[in-house]
Design a protein around this motif. Structure first.
Motif, short mmCIF file in Angstrom:
data_model
loop_
_atom_site.label_atom_id
_atom_site.label_comp_id
_atom_site.label_asym_id
_atom_site.label_seq_id
_atom_site.Cartn_x
_atom_site.Cartn_y
_atom_site.Cartn_z
N TYR A 134 -23.34 61.14 103.75
CA TYR A 134 -22.04 60.68 103.26
C TYR A 134 -22.12 59.41 102.42
N ALA A 135 -23.32 59.02 102.04
CA ALA A 135 -23.50 57.75 101.31
C ALA A 135 -22.74 57.73 99.98
N SER A 136 -22.61 58.87 99.33
CA SER A 136 -22.00 58.91 97.99
C SER A 136 -20.49 59.13 98.01
N ILE A 137 -19.89 59.24 99.18
CA ILE A 137 -18.45 59.50 99.25
C ILE A 137 -17.65 58.28 98.80
N THR A 138 -16.70 58.50 97.93
CA THR A 138 -15.84 57.43 97.42
C THR A 138 -14.42 57.98 97.24
N GLY A 139 -13.53 57.14 96.80
CA GLY A 139 -12.18 57.57 96.43
C GLY A 139 -11.40 58.15 97.58
N ASP A 140 -10.68 59.25 97.30
CA ASP A 140 -9.80 59.86 98.30
C ASP A 140 -10.56 60.37 99.52
N ARG A 141 -11.76 60.88 99.31
CA ARG A 141 -12.55 61.37 100.45
C ARG A 141 -12.94 60.23 101.38
N LEU A 142 -13.18 59.06 100.82
CA LEU A 142 -13.51 57.90 101.64
C LEU A 142 -12.29 57.49 102.47
N VAL A 143 -11.11 57.55 101.87
CA VAL A 143 -9.88 57.23 102.59
C VAL A 143 -9.65 58.23 103.71
N GLU A 144 -9.90 59.50 103.44
CA GLU A 144 -9.75 60.53 104.47
C GLU A 144 -10.70 60.29 105.63
N MET A 145 -11.95 59.93 105.31
CA MET A 145 -12.90 59.60 106.37
C MET A 145 -12.41 58.38 107.15
N GLY A 146 -11.86 57.39 106.43
CA GLY A 146 -11.35 56.20 107.08
C GLY A 146 -10.20 56.51 108.02
N GLU A 147 -9.37 57.45 107.66
CA GLU A 147 -8.27 57.84 108.55
C GLU A 147 -8.81 58.42 109.85
N SER A 148 -9.86 59.23 109.75
CA SER A 148 -10.49 59.79 110.95
C SER A 148 -11.06 58.69 111.83
N VAL A 149 -11.72 57.71 111.20
CA VAL A 149 -12.27 56.59 111.96
C VAL A 149 -11.15 55.80 112.62
N PHE A 150 -10.07 55.57 111.88
CA PHE A 150 -8.93 54.82 112.41
C PHE A 150 -8.32 55.53 113.63
N LEU A 151 -8.12 56.82 113.50
CA LEU A 151 -7.51 57.57 114.61
C LEU A 151 -8.41 57.61 115.84
N ALA A 152 -9.72 57.57 115.61
CA ALA A 152 -10.66 57.61 116.73
C ALA A 152 -10.85 56.25 117.38
N GLU A 153 -10.84 55.18 116.60
CA GLU A 153 -11.21 53.86 117.10
C GLU A 153 -10.07 52.83 117.14
N CYS A 154 -9.11 52.94 116.24
CA CYS A 154 -8.16 51.83 116.03
C CYS A 154 -6.75 52.09 116.52
N LYS A 155 -6.37 53.36 116.61
CA LYS A 155 -4.96 53.67 116.90
C LYS A 155 -4.55 53.24 118.30
N VAL A 156 -5.51 53.09 119.22
CA VAL A 156 -5.18 52.70 120.59
C VAL A 156 -4.41 51.38 120.61
#
Length: 312
Positions: free
Chosen positions: A134-156
């Motif tokens: 996933y090193a080359s992911i940027t733009g909208d795909r990076l935001v989508e990945m970030g949403e997954s990370v947020f929901l897993a780690e930050c939403k609590v």
């Protein structure tokens, strides 16, 4: 040959034979496992040492007589001889210490298999594969990945909508809330927001260049509203206090200066990544560091947080 020695040899052979049969007949045998090999070596050593010691002292009880100098103390008229420690015991004691240090450091358990060690190796291998994939992911795909990370780690703490769940954590839909700005001005900050130890002083170190005096409560309230509302051009009073107190470090536009102060106008990738890496103490409480996130996951989370503050 003395009967006692003969009996010792016979017992030793029987016990070693029983050890060999129990290991050889078990499923897999030693199987090259260092733990099994150490166990068998220990069993052999115990058998030989035990038989040798028993024979030695039984023989000694048969032939030796008490001799030497008695100690001055006695208990119920039972004296104790001032005999030196037997050389054999001293050697065995030192040998046991050396073996013990080797056992714990190089043998087992430090050098042994563990489920935790295997888990850590698997995680490291997965992270390496993840980073390369996933090193080359940027733009909208990076935001989508970030949403997954947020929901897993930050939403609590921050909530699914990232609004802070009624003040339980920071509202990430805006760069700074008024109470947060006030808390930083009052208490200062040393939260590694730049990735380095560059503390902001508390109110006792903040001077208004326009008045030449320390910042006042009224000025704190004024500039906190100005910053929290996004530096509105219509707020002349807030802009004046900001220019006199804050702009020397944060810049006139509030976008910070490298190695001096962070951007307080909007979120930046570096800012979010540093908070995830080092944690942060703020007006609400202490946010922990997220060491379990790798660099790409932190970058993705930063991209998602930035998208929230921009309303994307």
């Amino acid at each position: 040959m003395n009967k006692l020695y003969l009996l010792g040899i016979i017992i030793t052979v029987i016990m070693l034979g029983a050890t060999y049969l129990s290991v050889g007949m078990s499923k897999g045998g030693l199987n090259g496992d260092i733990v099994n090999m150490l166990a068998v070596a220990g069993a052999i050593a115990l058998v030989i040492i035990t038989v040798f010691v028993v024979i030695k002292y039984v023989r000694q009880m048969q032939t030796d007589t008490a001799e030497g100098e008695l100690a001055d103390e006695s208990w119920d008229n039972i004296g104790e001889y001032k005999n030196p420690v037997p050389m054999g015991w001293a050697i065995m004691f030192l040998g046991t210490m050396v073996w013990g240090m080797w056992y714990w450091v190089a043998g087992y358990p430090v050098n042994a298999y563990s489920q935790i060690g295997e888990y850590n190796e698997d995680v490291a291998a997965h992270d390496k594969k993840f980073e390369s994939q996933y090193a080359s992911i940027t733009g909208d795909r990076l935001v989508e990945m970030g949403e997954s990370v947020f929901l897993a780690e930050c939403k609590v703490c921050h909530g699914i909508a990232a609004d802070g769940i009624d003040g339980k954590a920071a509202n990430l839909n805006v760069r700074l809330e008024e109470k947060t700005v006030k808390a930083v001005i009052e208490n200062g900050s040393n939260n590694m927001l730049l990735g380095t130890e560059m503390p902001m002083p508390d109110r006792n170190g903040l001077f208004n260049a326009n008045s030449g005096a320390l910042i006042t409560d009224a000025e704190i309230n004024t500039v906190a509203k100005y910053v929290a509302n996004g530096f509105p051009a219509s707020d002349k009073a807030g802009a004046e206090v900001f220019a006199g107190v804050c702009s020397s470090c944060h810049g006139m536009d509030g976008k910070g200066m490298a190695y001096v102060a962070p951007d307080i106008h909007e979120f930046t990738p570096e800012l979010v990544i540093n908070v995830l890496t080092h944690g942060k103490k703020g007006a609400i409480g202490q946010m922990p560091a997220f060491d379990r996130l790798n660099a790409k996951q932190k970058e993705a989370a930063a991209a998602y947080v930035i998208s929230l503050s921009k309303g994307e």
